[in-house]
Design a protein around this motif. Structure first.
Motif, PDB file in Angstrom:
ATOM      1  N   HIS A  21      45.899  22.551  46.017  1.00 39.07           N
ATOM      2  CA  HIS A  21      47.319  22.259  46.156  1.00 39.07           C
ATOM      3  C   HIS A  21      47.586  20.755  46.009  1.00 39.07           C
ATOM      4  O   HIS A  21      48.552  20.342  45.384  1.00 39.07           O
ATOM      5  N   ARG A  22      46.702  19.949  46.570  1.00 36.53           N
ATOM      6  CA  ARG A  22      46.897  18.486  46.496  1.00 36.53           C
ATOM      7  C   ARG A  22      46.559  17.906  45.128  1.00 36.53           C
ATOM      8  O   ARG A  22      47.204  16.980  44.671  1.00 36.53           O
ATOM      9  N   THR A  23      45.500  18.439  44.492  1.00 37.90           N
ATOM     10  CA  THR A  23      45.044  17.852  43.227  1.00 37.90           C
ATOM     11  C   THR A  23      45.514  18.626  42.007  1.00 37.90           C
ATOM     12  O   THR A  23      45.538  18.071  40.904  1.00 37.90           O
ATOM     13  N   GLY A  24      45.813  19.900  42.165  1.00 38.15           N
ATOM     14  CA  GLY A  24      46.209  20.722  41.030  1.00 38.15           C
ATOM     15  C   GLY A  24      45.032  21.172  40.176  1.00 38.15           C
ATOM     16  O   GLY A  24      45.221  21.621  39.046  1.00 38.15           O
ATOM     17  N   GLN A  25      43.824  21.070  40.698  1.00 35.12           N
ATOM     18  CA  GLN A  25      42.621  21.461  39.950  1.00 35.12           C
ATOM     19  C   GLN A  25      41.981  22.697  40.588  1.00 35.12           C
ATOM     20  O   GLN A  25      41.370  22.612  41.648  1.00 35.12           O
ATOM     21  N   PRO A  26      42.105  23.847  39.926  1.00 39.10           N
ATOM     22  CA  PRO A  26      41.532  25.072  40.499  1.00 39.10           C
ATOM     23  C   PRO A  26      40.000  25.049  40.559  1.00 39.10           C
ATOM     24  O   PRO A  26      39.401  25.738  41.379  1.00 39.10           O
ATOM     25  N   VAL A  27      39.375  24.251  39.731  1.00 40.87           N
ATOM     26  CA  VAL A  27      37.912  24.157  39.762  1.00 40.87           C
ATOM     27  C   VAL A  27      37.454  23.566  41.093  1.00 40.87           C
ATOM     28  O   VAL A  27      36.433  23.982  41.652  1.00 40.87           O
ATOM     29  N   LEU A  28      38.212  22.625  41.623  1.00 42.96           N
ATOM     30  CA  LEU A  28      37.876  22.022  42.913  1.00 42.96           C
ATOM     31  C   LEU A  28      37.951  23.069  44.025  1.00 42.96           C
ATOM     32  O   LEU A  28      37.134  23.055  44.946  1.00 42.96           O
ATOM     33  N   ASP A  29      38.914  23.964  43.908  1.00 39.06           N
ATOM     34  CA  ASP A  29      39.032  25.065  44.875  1.00 39.06           C
ATOM     35  C   ASP A  29      37.755  25.899  44.868  1.00 39.06           C
ATOM     36  O   ASP A  29      37.180  26.187  45.921  1.00 39.06           O
ATOM     37  N   TRP A  30      37.280  26.297  43.697  1.00 38.08           N
ATOM     38  CA  TRP A  30      36.059  27.086  43.596  1.00 38.08           C
ATOM     39  C   TRP A  30      34.845  26.327  44.105  1.00 38.08           C
ATOM     40  O   TRP A  30      33.985  26.891  44.782  1.00 38.08           O
ATOM     41  N   LEU A  31      34.754  25.048  43.788  1.00 38.39           N
ATOM     42  CA  LEU A  31      33.606  24.260  44.240  1.00 38.39           C
ATOM     43  C   LEU A  31      33.551  24.171  45.762  1.00 38.39           C
ATOM     44  O   LEU A  31      32.485  24.327  46.370  1.00 38.39           O
ATOM     45  N   ILE A  32      34.686  23.925  46.383  1.00 34.98           N
ATOM     46  CA  ILE A  32      34.705  23.809  47.845  1.00 34.98           C
ATOM     47  C   ILE A  32      34.448  25.155  48.501  1.00 34.98           C
ATOM     48  O   ILE A  32      33.657  25.260  49.445  1.00 34.98           O
ATOM     49  N   THR A  33      35.077  26.198  48.002  1.00 35.12           N
ATOM     50  CA  THR A  33      34.898  27.530  48.578  1.00 35.12           C
ATOM     51  C   THR A  33      33.454  27.998  48.456  1.00 35.12           C
ATOM     52  O   THR A  33      32.862  28.486  49.422  1.00 35.12           O
TER      53      THR A  33
END
Length: 146
Positions: A40-52
């Motif tokens: 939500h903050r960065t707009g990068q869905p790849v970051l979501d997958w990496l953190i999850t």
């Protein structure tokens, strides 16, 4: 001094399922939430997958030694979707401890016991003793045999 022995019965299906579901949610939800916030903050869905996936891998690495998996299996926990499957297996196993309904690994057999009687079909694997066994000393007043 006699060691305290836990003599309760294994958890039933409803209790074990409830505990496993709570453990799974506790293991997955923080990573999922942090991933969504990062996206939500960065707009990068790849970051979501990496953190999850990283969080799932960390949760597997923490829970693995208790459930006859190796800590290095945390790398497998970081694989998308497979990590959640692995966490569900670990949660199911954690919910039954201190009893086990799975066979221990070869390197765990030295401290595992196959239970009999009413608990037939379960293993018990207690942690090692807190105090190490030391070498015994010969009593000072002992008589020589020769």
């Amino acid at each position: 001094m006699e060691r305290w022995v836990h003599r309760s019965a294994p958890r039933g299906l409803v209790a074990r399922s409830s505990i496993a579901a709570v453990l799974f949610v506790v293991a997955v939800l923080p990573g999922w939430t942090l991933g969504d916030l990062a996206e939500h903050r960065t707009g990068q869905p790849v970051l979501d997958w990496l953190i999850t996936c990283g969080w799932s891998g960390l949760a597997v690495a923490v829970c693995a030694p208790w459930c006859s998996y190796r800590r290095r299996d945390g790398w497998l926990g970081a694989v998308p979707l497979y990590g959640w499957y692995l966490l569900s297996v670990l949660s199911w196993r954690l919910a039954l401890l201190p009893y086990r309904d799975w066979e221990p690994r070869r390197d765990e057999l030295w401290r595992a016991r196959w239970l009999t009687g009413d608990l037939l079909g379960y293993w018990r694997s207690d942690p090692p003793a807190a105090r190490a066994v030391t070498a015994a000393r010969r009593p000072a007043a002992a008589r020589r045999t020769r």
